[in-house]
Design a protein around this motif. Structure first.
Motif, PDB file in Angstrom:
ATOM      1  N   ILE A 134       0.813  -1.266  -0.052  1.00  0.00           N
ATOM      2  CA  ILE A 134      -0.113  -0.159  -0.006  1.00  0.00           C
ATOM      3  C   ILE A 134       0.864   0.990  -0.049  1.00  0.00           C
ATOM      4  O   ILE A 134       0.572   2.255  -0.599  1.00  0.00           O
ATOM      5  N   ALA A 135       1.910   1.225   0.559  1.00  0.00           N
ATOM      6  CA  ALA A 135       2.821   2.465   0.788  1.00  0.00           C
ATOM      7  C   ALA A 135       3.548   2.713  -0.272  1.00  0.00           C
ATOM      8  O   ALA A 135       3.511   3.925  -0.854  1.00  0.00           O
ATOM      9  N   LEU A 136       4.002   1.659  -1.201  1.00  0.00           N
ATOM     10  CA  LEU A 136       4.453   1.679  -2.473  1.00  0.00           C
ATOM     11  C   LEU A 136       3.517   2.264  -3.498  1.00  0.00           C
ATOM     12  O   LEU A 136       3.937   2.996  -4.408  1.00  0.00           O
ATOM     13  N   PHE A 182       1.455   9.270  -5.872  1.00  0.00           N
ATOM     14  CA  PHE A 182       1.611  10.612  -5.676  1.00  0.00           C
ATOM     15  C   PHE A 182       2.368  11.337  -6.524  1.00  0.00           C
ATOM     16  O   PHE A 182       2.309  12.136  -7.071  1.00  0.00           O
ATOM     17  N   TYR A 183       3.408  10.215  -6.788  1.00  0.00           N
ATOM     18  CA  TYR A 183       4.430  10.857  -7.968  1.00  0.00           C
ATOM     19  C   TYR A 183       3.707  11.073  -9.344  1.00  0.00           C
ATOM     20  O   TYR A 183       4.069  12.081 -10.012  1.00  0.00           O
ATOM     21  N   PHE A 184       2.982  10.297  -9.749  1.00  0.00           N
ATOM     22  CA  PHE A 184       2.331  10.444 -11.035  1.00  0.00           C
ATOM     23  C   PHE A 184       1.310  11.609 -11.130  1.00  0.00           C
ATOM     24  O   PHE A 184       1.259  12.138 -12.223  1.00  0.00           O
ATOM     25  N   GLY A 185       0.700  11.725 -10.037  1.00  0.00           N
ATOM     26  CA  GLY A 185      -0.176  12.739 -10.004  1.00  0.00           C
ATOM     27  C   GLY A 185       0.239  14.323  -9.348  1.00  0.00           C
ATOM     28  O   GLY A 185      -0.038  15.200 -10.136  1.00  0.00           O
ATOM     29  N   HIS A 216      10.756   8.549   2.756  1.00  0.00           N
ATOM     30  CA  HIS A 216      12.036   9.450   2.999  1.00  0.00           C
ATOM     31  C   HIS A 216      12.776   9.193   1.745  1.00  0.00           C
ATOM     32  O   HIS A 216      13.466  10.099   1.366  1.00  0.00           O
ATOM     33  N   ILE A 217      12.820   7.937   1.273  1.00  0.00           N
ATOM     34  CA  ILE A 217      13.798   7.723   0.108  1.00  0.00           C
ATOM     35  C   ILE A 217      13.403   8.069  -1.103  1.00  0.00           C
ATOM     36  O   ILE A 217      13.996   8.704  -1.989  1.00  0.00           O
ATOM     37  N   TYR A 218      11.860   8.404  -1.206  1.00  0.00           N
ATOM     38  CA  TYR A 218      11.269   8.635  -2.414  1.00  0.00           C
ATOM     39  C   TYR A 218      11.740  10.223  -2.575  1.00  0.00           C
ATOM     40  O   TYR A 218      11.941  10.918  -3.628  1.00  0.00           O
ATOM     41  N   LEU A 219      11.291  11.143  -1.316  1.00  0.00           N
ATOM     42  CA  LEU A 219      11.541  12.373  -1.459  1.00  0.00           C
ATOM     43  C   LEU A 219      13.041  12.776  -1.309  1.00  0.00           C
ATOM     44  O   LEU A 219      13.330  14.071  -2.122  1.00  0.00           O
TER      45      LEU A 219
END
Length: 383
Positions: free
Chosen positions: A131-133, A139-142, A322-325
């Protein structure tokens, strides 16, 4: 005459047989008959009736072949340890005592632990990470990558010193190795074993488990360094509440002013590094048998595993964000941790209050003696 003689001989034989039949039986024969009809012979002692608390030796006499006391001792060895000549902890305990762990059946501790792992940690932990991934991907694509292509000319501001970057990357590498090996050990049986086969999967999990055990202490030490290195700038401040109420501007497109670390980063620090990190490290040291004077019984190891697995799943979910941001989610964030420096424009856009303190002279632009600070920044690239 012959006929008369034959008759006399027959009469004599019949008379002798009748006399023998009427002769009293010997004393021993009479005594045996009386014994058979009236009870056991003198000196005979009947075995005692079997009792519920018989020892195995006593039961062997009362009911030969019935080993119920032996198996009852095995069954209850978790409550009262058996006697054995084998040295070591819990060698007299073959079956653990009954326990009732939250949400599972009342069973022996080993079975109750297995139920917690298979009913809750594996399915719900796997679902939570998925779910987190998926949420991050949506969020990234939006929303896309946050931040603007900041101009890099002019003054260089040192955001992270060489020591801070070294501590961060050491901890990050250890975290990634532990995360990958832990996920394979937890979920590999369902995801990898069916197509990889037992031989290859067994070899991979063996080496990953060994890697996990040795990298764990390194992660613990680096996490301790991370905590004391960054704790001062992660203390809560009044402006953090404004950041929380507006979610940092992540959905509006206008970032909320913050100090060196915003409220989201502070949440990761206190929730992920301190609380979950402490949980994972403490339980991991127990599982590695590295806690002095601690009796690492099976029950202790099972409870430590439940805390370790739960904390690790939650920590992975938190650090996915955190890694994504720090990479795709925000322009310039990865470069700041890689080189240690940011431009005036980047600092003003993402951490305006921190930038104002630098302009006012409250925080030095250069906090280390890194000679790279004298090199000019490259011109900005268009996004």
């Amino acid at each position: 005459m012959n006929k008369a003689l034959s008759r006399w001989i027959a009469v004599a034989l019949l008379g002798a047989a009748g006399a023998w039949a009427q002769t009293p039986a010997p004393a021993a024969t009479t005594e045996s008959a009386a014994t058979a009809s009236n009870g056991p012979p003198p000196g005979f002692v009947a075995p005692a009736e079997p009792q519920a608390d018989d020892s195995n030796a006593a039961r062997a006499k009362s009911q030969p072949g019935n080993n119920a006391p032996f198996w009852r001792g095995v069954r209850n060895s978790g409550e009262t340890a058996g006697v054995t000549q084998v040295p070591g902890l819990e060698t007299g305990v073959l079956i653990q005592r009954f326990e009732r762990y939250p949400g599972v059946d009342y069973a022996t501790a080993g079975e109750a632990w297995r139920q917690v792992r298979n009913r809750f940690i594996i399915p719900y932990g796997g679902a939570l990470m998925l779910i987190a991934l998926v949420a991050i991907a949506l969020f990234y694509f939006g929303r896309g990558t946050m931040g603007h292509a900041s101009a890099e000319g002019g003054r260089r501001i040192e955001r992270f010193t060489p020591f801070e970057r070294a501590a961060h990357w050491l901890n990050a590498i250890a975290f990634v190795l532990l995360g990958i090996s832990g996920i394979v050990m937890a979920f590999g049986k369902f995801l990898l074993l069916p197509w990889m086969g037992h031989t290859v999967f067994g070899l991979i999990t063996y080496w990953l488990k060994t890697l996990h055990n040795f990298v764990g202490p390194l992660f613990a030490v680096s996490l301790l360094v991370i905590f004391f290195t960054f704790v001062k700038d992660n203390l809560p401040r009044r402006e953090d509440w404004t950041w929380v109420k507006k979610a940092g501007g992540m959905f509006s497109g206008h970032e909320v002013p913050s100090h060196r670390f915003n409220a989201g980063e502070k949440g990761i620090f206190w929730g992920g590094v301190f609380v979950l990190g402490l949980t994972v490290v403490a339980s991991g040291l127990v599982l590695d048998h590295l806690v002095p004077n601690l009796a690492t019984t099976r029950g202790t190891m099972q409870i430590a595993h439940m805390f370790h697995a739960t904390g690790a799943v939650l920590m992975l979910c938190a650090f996915f964000g955190h890694i994504y941001l720090g990479t795709l989610g925000m322009r310039g964030a990865y470069k700041a941790m890689r080189t240690g420096y940011v431009s005036d424009a980047w600092a003003q856009e993402h951490h305006a209050l921190w930038y104002e303190d630098i302009r006012a002279g409250k925080i030095p632009v250069q906090r280390s003696g890194d000679p790279a600070a004298k090199e000019p920044l490259h011109p900005a690239r268009q996004a």
